[in-house]
Design an enzyme around this catalytic site. Structure first.
Site, PDB file in Angstrom:
ATOM      1  N   ASN A 112      -6.638   4.783   8.204  1.00 54.04           N
ATOM      2  CA  ASN A 112      -6.109   3.589   7.998  1.00 54.04           C
ATOM      3  C   ASN A 112      -6.899   2.768   7.000  1.00 54.04           C
ATOM      4  O   ASN A 112      -7.868   3.070   6.959  1.00 54.04           O
ATOM      5  CB  ASN A 112      -6.507   2.790   9.398  1.00 54.04           C
ATOM      6  N   ASN A 117       0.895  -1.043   0.005  1.00 48.91           N
ATOM      7  CA  ASN A 117       0.080   0.052   0.095  1.00 48.91           C
ATOM      8  C   ASN A 117       0.905   1.334  -0.075  1.00 48.91           C
ATOM      9  O   ASN A 117       0.746   2.265  -0.626  1.00 48.91           O
ATOM     10  CB  ASN A 117      -0.948  -0.123   1.091  1.00 48.91           C
ATOM     11  N   HIS A 152      -8.409  -1.022   5.953  1.00 47.15           N
ATOM     12  CA  HIS A 152      -8.739  -2.252   6.568  1.00 47.15           C
ATOM     13  C   HIS A 152      -9.038  -3.232   5.548  1.00 47.15           C
ATOM     14  O   HIS A 152     -10.072  -2.867   4.794  1.00 47.15           O
ATOM     15  CB  HIS A 152      -9.723  -2.093   7.726  1.00 47.15           C
TER      16      HIS A 152
HETATM   17  C1  GRF Z   1      -3.074  -4.489   4.173  1.00 43.33           C
HETATM   18  O1  GRF Z   1      -4.068  -5.672   3.856  1.00 43.33           O
HETATM   19  C2  GRF Z   1      -4.032  -3.473   5.045  1.00 43.33           C
HETATM   20  O2  GRF Z   1      -5.424  -3.461   4.445  1.00 43.33           O
HETATM   21  C3  GRF Z   1      -3.716  -3.871   6.240  1.00 43.33           C
HETATM   22  O3  GRF Z   1      -2.629  -4.685   6.284  1.00 43.33           O
HETATM   23  C4  GRF Z   1      -2.043  -4.877   4.828  1.00 43.33           C
HETATM   24  C5  GRF Z   1      -0.905  -4.455   4.755  1.00 43.33           C
HETATM   25  O4  GRF Z   1      -0.235  -4.817   3.375  1.00 43.33           O
HETATM   26  N1  GRF Z   1      -4.163  -3.040   7.269  1.00 43.33           N
HETATM   27  P1  GRF Z   1       0.841  -3.982   2.777  1.00 43.33           P
HETATM   28  O5  GRF Z   1       2.149  -3.961   3.881  1.00 43.33           O
HETATM   29  O6  GRF Z   1       0.516  -2.623   2.266  1.00 43.33           O
HETATM   30  O7  GRF Z   1       1.334  -4.885   1.718  1.00 43.33           O
END
Ligand code: GRF
Length: 221
Positions: free
Chosen positions: A101, A12, A103
Site C-alpha cells: 500500500n 498512482n 500512504h
Molecule cells: C494517494 O494519496 C495515496 O497515498 C492514498 O490515496 C491517494 C490515491 O490517489 N492511499 P490516486 O487515486 O492514486 O490519485
C-alpha cells in the site's frame, strides 16, 4: 503479474502503468462504479473490473470476490493504489506478504484517512509518503520505503497534498519494481516486530527519493 486495486482518480495507478515494473499489470480492480482508475486501465489495454463493495453483505464476502478476480488474472503482487477499503485476512491469507500500500505520510505518523491535512494541521515541517506491506492493522505493516517532503511556509493543505502525490508517483513504481525483482527480505526481531528490507530502491533513494525537493536543481517542490 501485478493486480492493482483502486477506488478513485488512480494517479498512482497511472504512474505504475507508465513505469517499467518488470512484470505486467494483469488486472485493475475498483470498488466504486465510475472510478477514473477503471478508465485509465481500459485506455492502457489492461482488464478493468468493478467489484462494488455495496453489492456484498460483509467485508469477507467482498474480499473473497476480490481474491477470485485476482487469482483469475494470475496475480502475484497486490498493489493498493488509493484503495479506500480495509482488506481483511481473506485477501492477506491469499497473498501472504504480497499486498502493498502507499500512504501519504511518513508512517507511523498520521495513519488513516486525511493524513496530509492532519500532518499540515499539526504543523509538521517534514512529511512525505510511505510504501508498506499490508497487515491487519490500519497502515501498520512493515515499511518498505519512504520519501520525505518538506512543508513550505507558502503551503496550504492542498499544495502539500499535491507535492506529496508527485513523490508518490516516483516512489511507488520504484518499490513495486524492486519487489518484483525479488528484493524483499522480512525479519522478525526478538520482540516479535516484523521489519522489511527492500534491495533495489535504497541506492537511488539516498539521492533522489528521500528528500528530492531539497536537492539543488530539483524541479520537484
Ligand atoms: C494517494 O494519496 C495515496 O497515498 C492514498 O490515496 C491517494 C490515491 O490517489 N492511499 P490516486 O487515486 O492514486 O490519485
Amino acid at each position: 503479474m501485478i493486480g492493482v486495486l483502486a477506488s478513485g482518480s488512480g494517479s498512482n495507478l497511472q504512474a505504475l502503468i507508465d513505469a517499467d515494473l518488470g512484470a505486467p499489470i494483469s488486472v485493475v480492480v475498483a470498488n466504486v462504479p465510475g472510478a477514473k482508475a477503471l478508465e485509465r486501465a481500459e485506455k492502457a489495454g489492461i482488464p478493468a473490473v468493478l467489484v462494488d463493495h455495496k453489492a456484498f453483505p460483509d467485508r469477507a464476502s467482498f474480499d473473497r470476490a476480490l481474491v477470485d478476480v485476482l487469482v483469475a488474472h494470475r496475480v502475484e503482487w497486490v498493489v493498493l493504489a488509493g484503495f479506500m477499503r480495509i482488506v481483511t485476512k481473506v485477501v492477506l491469507d491469499a497473498f501472504p506478504d504480497r499486498v502493498v500500500n502507499i500512504h501519504p505520510a511518513l508512517l507511523p505518523s498520521f495513519p488513516g484517512v486525511d493524513a496530509q491535512k492532519r500532518a499540515f494541521d499539526a504543523g509538521v515541517k517534514i512529511t512525505g509518503c510511505t510504501v508498506h506491506l499490508v497487515d491487519e492493522g490500519t497502515d501498520t505493516g512493515p515499511i518498505l520505503a519512504q520519501a520525505a517532503v518538506p512543508v513550505l511556509a507558502t503551503d496550504d493543505a492542498l499544495a502539500l497534498k499535491q507535492r506529496i502525490l508527485r513523490q508518490e508517483h516516483r516512489l511507488f513504481p520504484a518499490v513495486v519494481r524492486a519487489l518484483v525483482a525479488g528484493g524483499l527480505t522480512i525479519t522478525t526481531s526478538a520482540d516479535g516486530r516484523r521489519r522489511a528490507r527492500l534491495d533495489g530502491v535504497g541506492d537511488r533513494a539516498e539521492a533522489t527519493l528521500v528528500c528530492p525537493a531539497l536537492l539543488p536543481g530539483s524541479r520537484e517542490g
